[in-house]
Design an enzyme around this catalytic site. Structure first.
Site, PDB file in Angstrom:
ATOM      1  N   ASP A  78       1.024  -1.182   0.171  1.00 24.49           N
ATOM      2  CA  ASP A  78       0.155   0.185   0.206  1.00 24.49           C
ATOM      3  C   ASP A  78       0.745   1.357   0.089  1.00 24.49           C
ATOM      4  OD1 ASP A  78      -2.180  -1.367   0.045  1.00 24.49           O
ATOM      5  OD2 ASP A  78      -2.622  -1.496   1.677  1.00 24.49           O
ATOM      6  N   GLY A  79       2.224   1.366   0.740  1.00 23.66           N
ATOM      7  CA  GLY A  79       2.849   2.696   0.380  1.00 23.66           C
ATOM      8  C   GLY A  79       3.288   2.367  -0.951  1.00 23.66           C
ATOM      9  N   ASN A 152      -4.913   9.252   0.998  1.00 27.34           N
ATOM     10  CA  ASN A 152      -5.330   9.123   2.053  1.00 27.34           C
ATOM     11  C   ASN A 152      -5.675   9.566   2.748  1.00 27.34           C
ATOM     12  OD1 ASN A 152      -5.697   6.406   1.985  1.00 27.34           O
ATOM     13  ND2 ASN A 152      -3.756   5.231   3.315  1.00 27.34           N
ATOM     14  N   ASP A 182      -4.536  15.712  20.762  1.00 31.19           N
ATOM     15  CA  ASP A 182      -3.673  15.843  20.234  1.00 31.19           C
ATOM     16  C   ASP A 182      -2.750  16.301  18.938  1.00 31.19           C
ATOM     17  OD1 ASP A 182      -2.955  14.590  22.772  1.00 31.19           O
ATOM     18  OD2 ASP A 182      -1.902  12.702  22.387  1.00 31.19           O
ATOM     19  N   THR A 193     -10.539   4.205   5.541  1.00 24.71           N
ATOM     20  CA  THR A 193     -10.147   2.798   6.207  1.00 24.71           C
ATOM     21  C   THR A 193      -8.517   2.428   7.097  1.00 24.71           C
ATOM     22  OG1 THR A 193      -9.082   2.222   4.052  1.00 24.71           O
ATOM     23  CG2 THR A 193     -11.370   1.372   4.822  1.00 24.71           C
ATOM     24  N   TYR A 195      -5.410   6.084   8.308  1.00 24.32           N
ATOM     25  CA  TYR A 195      -5.448   6.043  10.652  1.00 24.32           C
ATOM     26  C   TYR A 195      -6.649   6.430  10.374  1.00 24.32           C
ATOM     27  CZ  TYR A 195      -2.956   9.066  13.922  1.00 24.32           C
ATOM     28  OH  TYR A 195      -2.184   8.754  14.679  1.00 24.32           O
ATOM     29  N   SER A 198      -8.409   4.380  12.679  1.00 25.20           N
ATOM     30  CA  SER A 198      -7.867   3.606  13.775  1.00 25.20           C
ATOM     31  C   SER A 198      -8.320   4.759  14.658  1.00 25.20           C
ATOM     32  CB  SER A 198      -6.046   3.657  14.118  1.00 25.20           C
ATOM     33  OG  SER A 198      -6.124   2.290  13.081  1.00 25.20           O
TER      34      SER A 198
END
Length: 305
Positions: A78-79, A152, A182, A193, A195, A198
């Site tokens: 993916d990267g 993304n 933060d 889907t 970061y 999460s």
């Protein structure tokens, strides 16, 4: 002579080996092949002494890659796909992504299916799925200090060992809001889907014309993810921290100072993914993230000692 490109992850030996073999095979078959590594799509990392490492959006396109290219084969995870997207999106080159990495959420097929995938792509037996991108700019006054394409998400967060941040955020023409957290994430549907998920953001299907703003560890129960139309630009102003870190697609970025603002809008460019079968987003969610799978049967009673 038809043109094709190959972009590979040069950190993974298997990707480099397959790239060379594939170049020889396609050249023998009469294709004009341009090959490069995904390192060209990686954004420069800055440091406190040199807080901005600026490459213009159209400056990442590799030599030989242009709008006449039929498609580009991407070998990696993916990267690699995220980096390759920045390299080819300005030219509108479709991507056939072959997974040589781990999850491969954005890839189309696996390495053991490469010969069939290439034959199908050469024959034109595929669909194109377009994914929206963001244009991210760091502005000081009216001067552009840094810019990038983003598939993304853009993440703006505090440095380690620093206190909580306050962000003044304006979406479109709406009144600015203050968020204490933060950090904050601005995500595309594709990034929902990653970061963003999460951090508590929702999953947004790729065809929805929306963006989302997701606070990271907010200091308020009222600070929740916000989904809004992708026609609305976003301006983010740091308020109380001398220096923040901005990261785009988990890849690279720059430092943000109090006199700077981060500007985001839907990009005029998009990523064109080659799909060898009709795209089915919910199937990918099940296969890669386990979404919607049946609950495992559990015993109805437990015998205690």
């Amino acid at each position: 002579m038809p043109k094709v490109g190959i972009i590979y992850n040069d950190i993974k030996p298997v990707a480099g080996r397959v790239a060379i073999e594939l170049k020889d095979k396609l050249t023998t078959a009469g294709w004009d092949v341009s090959i490069t590594s995904s390192i060209g799509g990686i954004l420069g990392y800055s440091n406190p002494e040199s807080p901005v490492c600026h490459t213009p959006i159209d400056g990442l396109t590799p030599p030989g890659f242009d709008s006449e290219m039929k498609f580009a084969i991407v070998l990696g995870g993916d990267g690699t796909v995220l980096a390759a997207s920045r390299q080819v999106a300005p030219c509108g080159i479709p991507i056939l992504a072959i997974n040589t990495g781990h999850m491969g959420f954005l890839t189309e097929t696996y390495l053991n299916q490469l010969p069939q995938a290439i034959d199908q792509a050469i024959a034109g037996e595929y669909e194109i799925e377009e994914r929206a991108m963001l244009t991210v700019k760091v502005l000081r006054g009216e001067s552009v200090l840094w810019e990038a394409l983003c598939l993304n998400e853009m993440v703006l967060h505090r440095e380690p060992l620093t206190s909580m941040c306050h962000f003044e955020i304006a979406v479109g023409r709406h009144a600015p809001v203050d968020i204490a957290a933060d950090g904050v994430i601005v995500s595309t549907p594709t990034g929902s889907t990653a970061y963003s998920l999460s951090a508590g953001g929702p999953v947004v299907t790729p065809g929805v014309p929306a963006l989302q703003l997701v606070p990271i560890c907010p200091h308020s129960l009222a600070s929740r993810a916000l989904v809004f139309p992708d026609t609305e630009p976003v301006n983010i102003y740091p308020v109380n921290i001398p220096r923040l870190v901005m990261v785009v697609d988990g890849n690279g970025g720059c430092y943000i100072f109090p006199e700077d603002r981060v500007y985001l809008e839907r990009s005029p460019y998009s990523v064109k993914f080659i799909r060898l079968q009709p795209p089915e987003f919910f199937r990918i969610l099940r296969e890669k993230l386990g979404w919607g799978l049946p609950h495992i049967a559990k015993p109805t009673s437990v015998e205690l000692p």
